[in-house]
Design an enzyme around this catalytic site. Structure first.
Site, PDB file in Angstrom:
ATOM      1  N   CYS A 180       0.818  -1.224   0.000  1.00  0.00           N
ATOM      2  CA  CYS A 180       0.000   0.000   0.000  1.00  0.00           C
ATOM      3  C   CYS A 180       0.846   1.267   0.000  1.00  0.00           C
ATOM      4  CB  CYS A 180      -0.946  -0.003   1.194  1.00  0.00           C
ATOM      5  SG  CYS A 180      -2.121  -1.356   1.077  1.00  0.00           S
TER       6      CYS A 180
ATOM      7  N   ASN B  34      -9.981  -0.350  -1.078  1.00  0.00           N
ATOM      8  CA  ASN B  34      -8.529  -0.243  -1.011  1.00  0.00           C
ATOM      9  C   ASN B  34      -7.916  -0.836  -2.279  1.00  0.00           C
ATOM     10  OD1 ASN B  34      -5.810  -0.462  -0.432  1.00  0.00           O
ATOM     11  ND2 ASN B  34      -6.091  -1.423   1.570  1.00  0.00           N
TER      12      ASN B  34
ATOM     13  N   HIS C 230      -3.419   7.103   1.729  1.00  0.00           N
ATOM     14  CA  HIS C 230      -3.816   5.773   1.279  1.00  0.00           C
ATOM     15  C   HIS C 230      -5.210   5.473   1.847  1.00  0.00           C
ATOM     16  CE1 HIS C 230      -3.914   1.608   0.390  1.00  0.00           C
ATOM     17  NE2 HIS C 230      -3.814   1.226   1.660  1.00  0.00           N
TER      18      HIS C 230
END
Ligand code: UT7
Length: 325
Positions: A112, A282, A252
């Site tokens: 990520c 995500n 993020h």
């Protein structure tokens, strides 16, 4: 000389999977997903579509918007944990799809935080003076490694890609500072056990669901909330800025509650924080470049604005980057 983000683009697959759709395939509900994560729906690739397709679509749009031909791109860096295959690299597949005949490039695995790792790397290439057109792509097909029988993980992720072009700037615009971290002791809390050299694919690894994302959500949540807030604040403070100096915070998108902690600690108002997790979930390495491109499209960024990026993910990896637009 600095490395400025001169052009941005994104690609999201058309197929939408809503929380209501998920209710039909796993024991979950829309209310739980929305209140615990902020996610309402996510995008999924169609059959046969993979990370290089999404990265190439974002890359093509980036070229179109920049006005440059594919031949002019010198380096392609692709942040991803879901490459089309182990090798060749996704960068090679994208280079071929774009016809970027003069580019070299590589994949970078930072989960990520992958886009931030790639942005810092690309910025250093430009700042060195050797390269003047570096394409940085964050792209992940998380649906390819999700167990749609595991409600702990399958509701969280989506597919997507974002891309930026880095070019030299002499007027102070560009990547101002970056603070990146890696702590491999966190590896066991978020990982995909098989498919690499340690556990090559076998009937056994497939039967044991070892080609899927495994996550101890609670453990990651705790450390991500603290880690992303700490590093964001650290970067602000070491550059003598406060939250008020920042035009946009583009974090993020793993969980809205994690974003809220960082925003609160840095003193950002709701208007300063980019949150699109509701639409996309995500998308791992793609969340930040998608957020940047949407902000450009919505007219939220003007030349000279300060932008703070931040992420936390598997590894553990985490970090923050300060950019003057
Ligand atoms: O981007 C990479 C980094 N990843 C992250 O940052 C993710 C970090 N973690 C998280 O975002 C959160 O921990 C989750 C969203 C994954 C989970 O939220 P939580 O508030 O920590 O929930 P939990 O795991 O403690 O689960 C609470 C309850 C459990 O039931 P019991 O044991 O209390 O009866 C779970 O089984 O919620 C249950 N649960 C669900 N219920 C409905 C877990 N997933 C679901 C679901 N639908 N999808």
């Amino acid at each position: 000389m600095k490395a400025a983000v001169t052009t941005t683009a994104r690609y999201l697959p058309e197929k939408i999977l809503t929380n209501k759709d998920l209710e039909k395939i796993v024991n979950t509900n829309d209310e739980w997903i929305r209140t615990r994560t902020g996610i309402s729906e996510r995008r999924l690739v169609s059959d046969g579509q993979a990370t290089a397709d999404m990265g190439s679509a974002a890359g093509r749009l980036l070229l179109e918007r920049s006005g440059y031909s594919a031949d002019e791109i010198e380096v392609i860096i692709v942040a991803t944990v879901t490459p089309d295959m182990m090798f060749p690299s996704t960068a090679a597949l994208i280079q071929h799809n774009l016809g970027a005949r003069n580019a070299w490039g590589f994949d970078l695995s930072g989960a990520c935080t992958g886009f931030l790792y790639a942005l810092e790397t690309g910025a250093k290439f430009v700042e060195s003076g050797k390269y003047s057109k570096v394409m940085v792509i964050g792209a992940d097909t998380m649906s390819s490694i999700l167990n749609f029988k595991d409600r702990n993980t399958c509701v969280l992720f989506g597919d997507g890609a974002g891309a930026v072009l880095l070019e030299p700037s002499e007027d102070g615009r560009g990547v101002l500072d970056a603070k990146l971290h890696l702590d491999g002791s966190g590896g066991k809390f978020l990982y995909m056990p098989a498919g690499g050299s340690l556990k090559p694919a076998s009937h056994e690894t497939v039967e044991n669901n070892e080609h899927f994302v495994h996550q101890d959500g609670k453990a990651v949540f705790k450390i991500a909330s603290k880690g992303m807030a700490d590093v964001s604040l650290e970067l602000l403070e070491r550059n003598n800025f406060t939250g008020q100096d920042i035009k946009l915070f583009i974090p993020h998108q793993a969980n809205k509650r994690i974003i809220d902690v960082s925003a609160r600690r840095c003193g950002f108002t709701a208007e300063q924080v980019v949150i699109n997790i509701g639409k996309y979930g995500n998308t791992t390495a793609a969340t930040i470049p998608i957020g940047i491109d949407e902000s450009v499209e919505n007219g939220k960024l003007e030349q000279g604005d300060l932008l703070l990026l931040a992420a936390f993910g598997a590894g553990y990896t985490w970090g923050s980057i300060l950019v003057k637009w």
